[in-house]
Enzyme design. Structure first.
Site, PDB file in Angstrom:
ATOM      1  N   ARG A 146      11.274   4.340   3.240  1.00 50.20           N
ATOM      2  CA  ARG A 146      10.705   3.024   4.287  1.00 50.20           C
ATOM      3  C   ARG A 146      11.862   2.625   4.629  1.00 50.20           C
ATOM      4  O   ARG A 146      12.798   1.908   3.590  1.00 50.20           O
ATOM      5  CB  ARG A 146      10.152   2.163   3.909  1.00 50.20           C
ATOM      6  N   ARG A 191       0.597  -1.638   0.131  1.00 50.54           N
ATOM      7  CA  ARG A 191       0.390   0.171   0.294  1.00 50.54           C
ATOM      8  C   ARG A 191       1.002   1.043  -0.406  1.00 50.54           C
ATOM      9  O   ARG A 191       0.892   2.062  -0.719  1.00 50.54           O
ATOM     10  CB  ARG A 191      -0.554   0.013   1.618  1.00 50.54           C
ATOM     11  N   THR A 192       1.621   1.505   0.482  1.00 48.09           N
ATOM     12  CA  THR A 192       2.510   2.694   1.715  1.00 48.09           C
ATOM     13  C   THR A 192       3.497   2.953   0.215  1.00 48.09           C
ATOM     14  O   THR A 192       2.822   4.385  -0.828  1.00 48.09           O
ATOM     15  CB  THR A 192       3.346   2.072   2.263  1.00 48.09           C
ATOM     16  N   HIS A 236       5.162   6.300  11.855  1.00 43.31           N
ATOM     17  CA  HIS A 236       4.790   6.052  10.647  1.00 43.31           C
ATOM     18  C   HIS A 236       3.469   6.656   9.991  1.00 43.31           C
ATOM     19  O   HIS A 236       2.355   7.025  10.115  1.00 43.31           O
ATOM     20  CB  HIS A 236       3.998   4.521   9.996  1.00 43.31           C
ATOM     21  N   LYS A 250      25.248  -3.517  -0.240  1.00 38.22           N
ATOM     22  CA  LYS A 250      26.673  -2.968  -0.363  1.00 38.22           C
ATOM     23  C   LYS A 250      27.339  -2.787   0.637  1.00 38.22           C
ATOM     24  O   LYS A 250      29.011  -2.615   0.487  1.00 38.22           O
ATOM     25  CB  LYS A 250      27.287  -2.496  -1.772  1.00 38.22           C
TER      26      LYS A 250
END
Ligand code: NCD
Length: 356
Positions: A101, A51-52, A129, A80
Site C-alpha cells: 500500500r 483491515r487490509t 484498490h 531514508k
C-alpha cells in the site's frame, strides 16, 4: 510475473474461480492450513491500514505461511529516501509475495516491474484498490447469488475513493450493471472513469441526492470522504458530512438491498443501521480475508505466468504532471504512457491524460 495491480488483471473466469476457492475455504478451512507452509508474505504498508494489512496477514497465517513487513513509511527505509524500485528488488530476496500500500498512485506498479515475486496492490493513493473489490464481490455474490442486472449506488467520495474505481471496473463486465453515482459536485467520479463507462455504454446516472437514488438500488456502496487526499482542509470540513445513512433514509429502500462500506467509517453510516439485516459491511471485512487467501494461492501457483502488456510509449513531451503520481517523487522513474486514441495518452501509473 503474475501480479494484481488493477482488478482488470483478473479475467471474469479467474474472478469466478477465486470466488469458488473462497467459498471452499469457508466450507473446509482445515484443508488449507498447510497450503503455504514455508512461504512468506511481505506486507509493505507505506500508508495506514487496519483491515487490509491485518486481513492479508491473517490470510497468510491461515494458509500456514509467515508474514514479514512494516506498517508505516517511517519504519521502512523509505524514510531514508530508498526508492520503491529498490525496495521491491530487495524484498524479493526475503519473501515469496508482496502486498503493498502506498500513498502515491502507481507505486505498486513500479514495484511489480522491479520485483521477481508477485506484487499485490493493497491500495495506491486515490487510484485503485483491487483486493477490496475482491471482498466486495464475494459479499455481493453471497447476498445476491449472481452479478447480473444489479443497480449499484456509489455514495460519498467518488473522486478519491479508490475502492469505488476498482469496483466500477469489475462490475462493468457483468450484464445489466447500472451505476448511480451519488456525490457532491466536487467529489464526482474522475474523468477517466466516466469516460470508460461511456465508451462501454454502461449506464451511470450522476446525482447529489441519496434519497432520490435509494428506491432503485440493489447495492448501496457507502464511502468515507478521504480527508488525507484533500489539498484544502476547509473543503474537507465543508464536505465531510455530505451523506449520513440512517434507518430513516432506508425506509424507501428495497428489502433485498445490500449495504456495503469498505470501512473505516467516520460518520457515513449511523451505528443504528448496524442491526439492519441489509447491513453487510462487517461480513464484507471477513470476506476480504477469504478472498485474499484465494488470491495468494492463485498468484503463488501462477507466479511465472507473464501478463500481457499493452502498447506503451516513452517520449520527451509526455511527462506526467500529477503531483499524486509516483513519477512525482521517484527521480529516476521513466514516464510511460499508453495511447487511448485521438492523440491522447494516459500515464500508466496514475491515468493522468496528456495530448501530444
Ligand atoms: C479503504 C481504503 O483504504 O481505500 N479501506 C480499506 O482498505 N478497507 C477505504 C477508506 O480508507 O476509506
Amino acid at each position: 510475473m503474475r501480479n494484481l495491480i488493477d482488478i482488470l488483471d483478473l479475467s471474469v473466469e479467474e474472478l469466478d474461480s477465486l470466488i469458488a476457492v473462497a467459498m471452499d475455504i469457508i466450507a473446509h478451512p482445515e484443508a488449507y492450513r498447510e497450503k503455504c507452509r514455508y512461504k512468506k508474505l511481505a506486507t509493505l504498508f507505506f500508508e495506514p491500514s487496519t483491515r487490509t494489512r491485518l486481513s492479508f496477514e491473517a490470510a497468510m497465517m491461515e494458509l500456514g505461511g509467515n508474514v514479514i513487513g512494516f506498517s508505516s513509511a517511517n519504519s521502512s527505509s523509505a524514510a531514508k529516501g530508498e526508492s520503491v524500485a529498490d525496495t521491491a528488488h530487495m524484498i524479493s530476496c526475503y519473501a515469496d509475495i508482496i502486498a503493498m500500500r502506498h500513498p502515491k498512485e502507481g507505486a505498486p506498479l513500479v514495484a511489480s516491474r522491479n520485483a521477481s515475486i508477485p506484487v499485490i496492490n493493497a491500495g495506491d493513493g486515490g487510484h485503485f484498490h483491487p483486493t477490496q473489490t475482491l471482498a466486495d464481490l464475494l459479499t455481493i455474490f453471497r447476498q445476491k447469488g449472481s452479478f447480473r442486472n444489479l443497480t449499484i449506488g456509489l455514495c460519498g467520495d467518488l473522486k478519491y475513493g479508490r475502492t469505488v474505481h476498482s469496483l466500477i471496473a469489475a462490475m462493468s463486465r457483468y450484464q445489466g450493471t447500472r451505476f448511480i453515482a451519488i456525490s457532491p459536485e466536487e467529489l464526482r467520479l474522475p474523468e477517466y472513469v466516466r469516460q470508460e463507462l461511456a465508451e462501454k455504454g454502461i449506464p451511470c446516472l450522476e446525482t447529489t441526492s441519496l434519497e432520490e437514488a435509494m428506491p432503485h438500488l440493489d447495492v448501496l456502496y457507502m464511502t468515507r470522504i478521504q480527508r488525507e487526499r484533500f489539498d484544502s482542509l476547509e473543503v474537507y470540513e465543508r464536505l465531510k458530512d455530505s451523506y449520513i445513512l440512517t434507518p430513516e433514509k432506508l425506509v424507501p429502500a428495497k428489502e433485498s438491498l445490500c449495504i456495503l462500506h469498505p470501512l473505516p467509517r467516520v460518520n457515513e453510516i449511523s451505528v443504528r443501521v448496524d442491526s439492519d439485516p441489509r447491513a453487510c459491511y462487517f461480513q464484507q471485512a471477513l470476506n476480504g480475508k477469504y478472498m485474499r487467501m484465494a488470491l495468494i494461492l492463485m498468484l503463488l501457483e501462477q507466479k511465472d505466468r507473464e501478463m500481457p502488456q499493452g502498447e506503451e510509449i516513452v517520449a520527451p513531451e509526455l511527462q506526467c504532471d500529477n503531483p499524486r503520481c509516483i513519477t512525482s517523487t521517484e527521480q529516476e522513474l521513466t514516464h510511460v504512457f499508453r495511447p487511448v486514441g485521438n492523440g491522447t495518452f494516459r500515464c500508466i501509473y496514475c491515468e493522468r491524460e496528456k495530448t501530444r
